[in-house]
Motif scaffolding. Sequence first.
Motif, short mmCIF file in Angstrom:
data_model
loop_
_atom_site.label_atom_id
_atom_site.label_comp_id
_atom_site.label_asym_id
_atom_site.label_seq_id
_atom_site.Cartn_x
_atom_site.Cartn_y
_atom_site.Cartn_z
N GLN A 36 28.90 27.36 28.36
CA GLN A 36 28.68 25.94 28.14
C GLN A 36 27.44 25.52 28.91
N LYS A 40 26.16 20.26 26.38
CA LYS A 40 26.53 20.90 25.11
C LYS A 40 27.99 21.32 25.11
N GLU A 41 28.49 21.61 23.94
CA GLU A 41 29.87 22.06 23.82
C GLU A 41 29.98 23.54 24.19
#
Length: 124
Positions: A36, A40-41
Motif C-alpha cells: 500500500q 493509494k489502496e
Amino acid sequence: VQLQASGGGLVQAGESLRLSCVASGRPFGTYGWFRQAPGKEREFVAALRWSDRSTVYAESVMGRFTISRDNAKTTVYLQMNGLKPGDTAVYYCAADLRSWITGVLARPETYPYWGQGTLVTVSS
C-alpha cells in the motif's frame, strides 16, 4: 497465529531487497504479499501456495519479484530486484491456513491473517 514481516528499507532505483515473512508455529497453506503506497489502496503483489509452490504475480512486478518458501523455517520470501520508485510502499505479508486455488490468490479477502507491514522506499 502470528506473521512477522521484515526486510524493508531505503534503496536506490535498480537495487534489490528481500522481504521475509515468518509464520508462527506451522506453515500456512497460502501466502500473499500486498503493498500500500501513500494515498493509494492496498494492492496485490505476489502469492504462493505452500503445498506445490504455485505462484501468482501482479503484472507490475512480474519478472522482477520472486516469491519463495523455506521449508525448514516456515518462512516465505519476496525477492525484489530492479526496484523502481513506484514500488515504494508498505509491504504486508498475509496468509491462510487453507490451501487455495490459484484463481483467488490475488484477493485480499482470501487471507484472514496479516502481518504488521514493512516499509520499502525506493529513491530515484
